[in-house]
Scaffold this active site. Structure first.
Site, PDB file in Angstrom:
ATOM      1  N   ASN A  88     -10.074  10.378 -34.022  1.00 44.59           N
ATOM      2  CA  ASN A  88     -10.050  10.255 -32.558  1.00 44.59           C
ATOM      3  C   ASN A  88      -8.669  10.514 -31.935  1.00 44.59           C
ATOM      4  O   ASN A  88      -8.371  10.020 -30.853  1.00 44.59           O
ATOM      5  CB  ASN A  88     -10.665   8.921 -32.119  1.00 44.59           C
ATOM      6  CG  ASN A  88      -9.914   7.720 -32.629  1.00 44.59           C
ATOM      7  OD1 ASN A  88      -8.901   7.862 -33.318  1.00 44.59           O
ATOM      8  ND2 ASN A  88     -10.369   6.533 -32.277  1.00 44.59           N
ATOM      9  N   PHE A 145     -14.187  -0.209 -42.575  1.00 43.54           N
ATOM     10  CA  PHE A 145     -13.576   1.116 -42.460  1.00 43.54           C
ATOM     11  C   PHE A 145     -12.059   1.100 -42.660  1.00 43.54           C
ATOM     12  O   PHE A 145     -11.424   2.150 -42.585  1.00 43.54           O
ATOM     13  CB  PHE A 145     -13.912   1.735 -41.093  1.00 43.54           C
ATOM     14  CG  PHE A 145     -13.482   0.905 -39.897  1.00 43.54           C
ATOM     15  CD1 PHE A 145     -12.175   0.925 -39.443  1.00 43.54           C
ATOM     16  CD2 PHE A 145     -14.407   0.096 -39.230  1.00 43.54           C
ATOM     17  CE1 PHE A 145     -11.788   0.165 -38.342  1.00 43.54           C
ATOM     18  CE2 PHE A 145     -14.026  -0.658 -38.125  1.00 43.54           C
ATOM     19  CZ  PHE A 145     -12.706  -0.631 -37.682  1.00 43.54           C
ATOM     20  N   HIS A 182      -3.600   7.052 -30.752  1.00 38.29           N
ATOM     21  CA  HIS A 182      -3.563   5.581 -30.652  1.00 38.29           C
ATOM     22  C   HIS A 182      -2.785   5.177 -29.408  1.00 38.29           C
ATOM     23  O   HIS A 182      -1.779   5.808 -29.074  1.00 38.29           O
ATOM     24  CB  HIS A 182      -2.848   4.979 -31.872  1.00 38.29           C
ATOM     25  CG  HIS A 182      -2.375   3.574 -31.633  1.00 38.29           C
ATOM     26  ND1 HIS A 182      -3.204   2.485 -31.738  1.00 38.29           N
ATOM     27  CD2 HIS A 182      -1.174   3.082 -31.239  1.00 38.29           C
ATOM     28  CE1 HIS A 182      -2.526   1.380 -31.425  1.00 38.29           C
ATOM     29  NE2 HIS A 182      -1.288   1.727 -31.122  1.00 38.29           N
ATOM     30  N   GLU A 187       4.282  -3.202 -32.090  1.00 39.89           N
ATOM     31  CA  GLU A 187       4.173  -1.850 -32.638  1.00 39.89           C
ATOM     32  C   GLU A 187       5.467  -1.062 -32.455  1.00 39.89           C
ATOM     33  O   GLU A 187       5.870  -0.307 -33.344  1.00 39.89           O
ATOM     34  CB  GLU A 187       2.981  -1.132 -31.992  1.00 39.89           C
ATOM     35  CG  GLU A 187       1.653  -1.749 -32.425  1.00 39.89           C
ATOM     36  CD  GLU A 187       0.460  -1.318 -31.586  1.00 39.89           C
ATOM     37  OE1 GLU A 187       0.638  -0.493 -30.656  1.00 39.89           O
ATOM     38  OE2 GLU A 187      -0.656  -1.809 -31.856  1.00 39.89           O
ATOM     39  N   ARG A 193      -9.515  11.486 -25.607  1.00 38.44           N
ATOM     40  CA  ARG A 193     -10.583  11.533 -26.614  1.00 38.44           C
ATOM     41  C   ARG A 193     -11.833  12.213 -26.056  1.00 38.44           C
ATOM     42  O   ARG A 193     -12.534  12.929 -26.781  1.00 38.44           O
ATOM     43  CB  ARG A 193     -10.901  10.125 -27.100  1.00 38.44           C
ATOM     44  CG  ARG A 193      -9.791   9.533 -27.984  1.00 38.44           C
ATOM     45  CD  ARG A 193     -10.064   8.064 -28.269  1.00 38.44           C
ATOM     46  NE  ARG A 193      -9.058   7.449 -29.131  1.00 38.44           N
ATOM     47  CZ  ARG A 193      -8.847   6.135 -29.193  1.00 38.44           C
ATOM     48  NH1 ARG A 193      -9.554   5.305 -28.422  1.00 38.44           N
ATOM     49  NH2 ARG A 193      -7.918   5.646 -30.004  1.00 38.44           N
ATOM     50  N   ARG A 238      -4.332   3.372 -22.022  1.00 42.79           N
ATOM     51  CA  ARG A 238      -5.649   3.200 -22.655  1.00 42.79           C
ATOM     52  C   ARG A 238      -6.739   3.947 -21.870  1.00 42.79           C
ATOM     53  O   ARG A 238      -7.640   4.531 -22.445  1.00 42.79           O
ATOM     54  CB  ARG A 238      -5.993   1.717 -22.746  1.00 42.79           C
ATOM     55  CG  ARG A 238      -5.077   0.911 -23.663  1.00 42.79           C
ATOM     56  CD  ARG A 238      -5.469   0.980 -25.097  1.00 42.79           C
ATOM     57  NE  ARG A 238      -6.726   0.321 -25.380  1.00 42.79           N
ATOM     58  CZ  ARG A 238      -7.212   0.158 -26.609  1.00 42.79           C
ATOM     59  NH1 ARG A 238      -6.526   0.607 -27.670  1.00 42.79           N
ATOM     60  NH2 ARG A 238      -8.362  -0.441 -26.805  1.00 42.79           N
ATOM     61  N   LYS A 295      -2.349  11.019 -33.835  1.00 45.67           N
ATOM     62  CA  LYS A 295      -2.775  10.858 -35.223  1.00 45.67           C
ATOM     63  C   LYS A 295      -2.777  12.214 -35.936  1.00 45.67           C
ATOM     64  O   LYS A 295      -2.650  13.275 -35.284  1.00 45.67           O
ATOM     65  CB  LYS A 295      -4.155  10.186 -35.221  1.00 45.67           C
ATOM     66  CG  LYS A 295      -4.126   8.763 -34.633  1.00 45.67           C
ATOM     67  CD  LYS A 295      -5.512   8.139 -34.569  1.00 45.67           C
ATOM     68  CE  LYS A 295      -5.472   6.740 -33.980  1.00 45.67           C
ATOM     69  NZ  LYS A 295      -6.831   6.116 -33.921  1.00 45.67           N
ATOM     70  N   TYR A 337      -2.267  -1.525 -38.471  1.00 46.81           N
ATOM     71  CA  TYR A 337      -3.664  -1.918 -38.216  1.00 46.81           C
ATOM     72  C   TYR A 337      -4.003  -3.238 -38.916  1.00 46.81           C
ATOM     73  O   TYR A 337      -5.161  -3.450 -39.284  1.00 46.81           O
ATOM     74  CB  TYR A 337      -4.603  -0.806 -38.663  1.00 46.81           C
ATOM     75  CG  TYR A 337      -4.664   0.380 -37.714  1.00 46.81           C
ATOM     76  CD1 TYR A 337      -5.063   0.217 -36.382  1.00 46.81           C
ATOM     77  CD2 TYR A 337      -4.345   1.665 -38.138  1.00 46.81           C
ATOM     78  CE1 TYR A 337      -5.136   1.301 -35.501  1.00 46.81           C
ATOM     79  CE2 TYR A 337      -4.416   2.749 -37.266  1.00 46.81           C
ATOM     80  CZ  TYR A 337      -4.818   2.560 -35.953  1.00 46.81           C
ATOM     81  OH  TYR A 337      -4.897   3.633 -35.082  1.00 46.81           O
TER      82      TYR A 337
HETATM   83  P1  ATP Z   1      -6.310   2.661 -31.702  1.00 47.63           P
HETATM   84  O1  ATP Z   1      -5.865   1.258 -32.103  1.00 47.63           O
HETATM   85  O2  ATP Z   1      -6.178   3.670 -32.828  1.00 47.63           O
HETATM   86  O3  ATP Z   1      -5.699   3.081 -30.420  1.00 47.63           O
HETATM   87  P2  ATP Z   1      -8.661   1.550 -30.519  1.00 47.63           P
HETATM   88  O4  ATP Z   1      -7.751   0.492 -30.022  1.00 47.63           O
HETATM   89  O5  ATP Z   1      -9.445   2.327 -29.517  1.00 47.63           O
HETATM   90  O6  ATP Z   1      -7.888   2.609 -31.410  1.00 47.63           O
HETATM   91  P3  ATP Z   1      -9.436  -0.199 -32.686  1.00 47.63           P
HETATM   92  O7  ATP Z   1     -10.557  -1.146 -32.626  1.00 47.63           O
HETATM   93  O8  ATP Z   1      -8.045  -0.726 -32.577  1.00 47.63           O
HETATM   94  O9  ATP Z   1      -9.701   0.931 -31.564  1.00 47.63           O
HETATM   95  O10 ATP Z   1      -9.610   0.642 -34.011  1.00 47.63           O
HETATM   96  C1  ATP Z   1      -8.507   1.343 -34.561  1.00 47.63           C
HETATM   97  C2  ATP Z   1      -8.987   2.656 -35.124  1.00 47.63           C
HETATM   98  O11 ATP Z   1      -9.861   2.403 -36.208  1.00 47.63           O
HETATM   99  C3  ATP Z   1      -9.825   3.510 -34.170  1.00 47.63           C
HETATM  100  O12 ATP Z   1      -9.055   4.296 -33.287  1.00 47.63           O
HETATM  101  C4  ATP Z   1     -10.585   4.383 -35.143  1.00 47.63           C
HETATM  102  O13 ATP Z   1      -9.779   5.472 -35.612  1.00 47.63           O
HETATM  103  C5  ATP Z   1     -10.840   3.418 -36.291  1.00 47.63           C
HETATM  104  N1  ATP Z   1     -12.152   2.803 -36.148  1.00 47.63           N
HETATM  105  C6  ATP Z   1     -12.504   1.814 -35.280  1.00 47.63           C
HETATM  106  N2  ATP Z   1     -13.789   1.483 -35.409  1.00 47.63           N
HETATM  107  C7  ATP Z   1     -14.278   2.286 -36.386  1.00 47.63           C
HETATM  108  C8  ATP Z   1     -15.552   2.455 -37.004  1.00 47.63           C
HETATM  109  N3  ATP Z   1     -16.596   1.724 -36.643  1.00 47.63           N
HETATM  110  N4  ATP Z   1     -15.654   3.386 -37.981  1.00 47.63           N
HETATM  111  C9  ATP Z   1     -14.612   4.134 -38.361  1.00 47.63           C
HETATM  112  N5  ATP Z   1     -13.383   4.033 -37.832  1.00 47.63           N
HETATM  113  C10 ATP Z   1     -13.214   3.130 -36.859  1.00 47.63           C
HETATM  114 MG    MG Z   2      -6.443  -0.527 -31.294  1.00 50.46          MG
END
Ligand code: ATP
Ligand code: MG
Length: 137
Positions: A112, A57, A115, A126, A102, A85, A9, A49
């Site tokens: 974070n 958010f 992805h 994706e 992370r 993951r 990111k 997303y």
């Molecule tokens: P990614 O899809 O980016 O790998 P992830 O699968 O761990 O992350 P997801 O639930 O898919 O988590 O959320 C996608 C992204 O949205 C997170 O990586 C984070 O950057 C953001 N995000 C998720 N939850 C929150 C939250 N509560 N507040 C702010 N940002 C959030």
């Molecule tokens: Mg995710």
């Protein structure tokens, strides 16, 4: 062979973490099949997303992903989706174990670093979205 979509990111790129992330996946034994630096358009971030579009958010998340270039990658190898993951760590970096990406480099869920696809099906969607031109054989 299984493939995952892995994306560094904007904060990860800006902080100079590209080499470390690539090194970790290489050392683990995965194979790099696609890589490019992209300035992400808003509609691409929204599509990526899409499952989170109802979350409060979501607008901030899209702005974050569009805030600077990302490194889009396809990695291939046995179990790369689930193991990727694990290597990345929990969504909230404060819950990520040290030794994960992370857990070593982040403290904010909204910054974070990286992805990783959450299932083989998401990975396929994706990879098609980010690499419509296809990846290496
Ligand atoms: P990614 O899809 O980016 O790998 P992830 O699968 O761990 O992350 P997801 O639930 O898919 O988590 O959320 C996608 C992204 O949205 C997170 O990586 C984070 O950057 C953001 N995000 C998720 N939850 C929150 C939250 N509560 N507040 C702010 N940002 C959030
Ligand atoms: Mg995710």
């Amino acid at each position: 062979t299984e493939q995952s979509y892995i994306m560094i990111k904007p904060d990860g790129v800006q902080r100079g973490l590209v080499g470390d992330v690539i090194k970790r996946f290489e050392q683990r034994g995965y194979t790099l099949k696609g890589l490019k630096l992209i300035n992400v358009a808003k509609d691409l971030a929204e599509k990526h997303y899409q499952d989170l579009s109802a979350r409060p958010f979501f607008p901030a998340l899209v702005d974050y992903i569009c805030s600077g270039p990302v490194v889009a990658m396809v990695w291939e190898g046995k179990g790369v989706v689930a193991t990727g993951r694990k290597m990345i760590g929990a969504t909230n970096p404060l819950a990520s174990e040290p030794g994960t990406i992370r857990g070593d480099f982040a403290i904010e869920v909204g910054r974070n670093v990286i992805h990783g696809s959450d299932s083989v099906e998401s990975a396929q969607r994706e990879i098609s979205l980010w690499f419509p031109e296809g990846v290496a054989e």
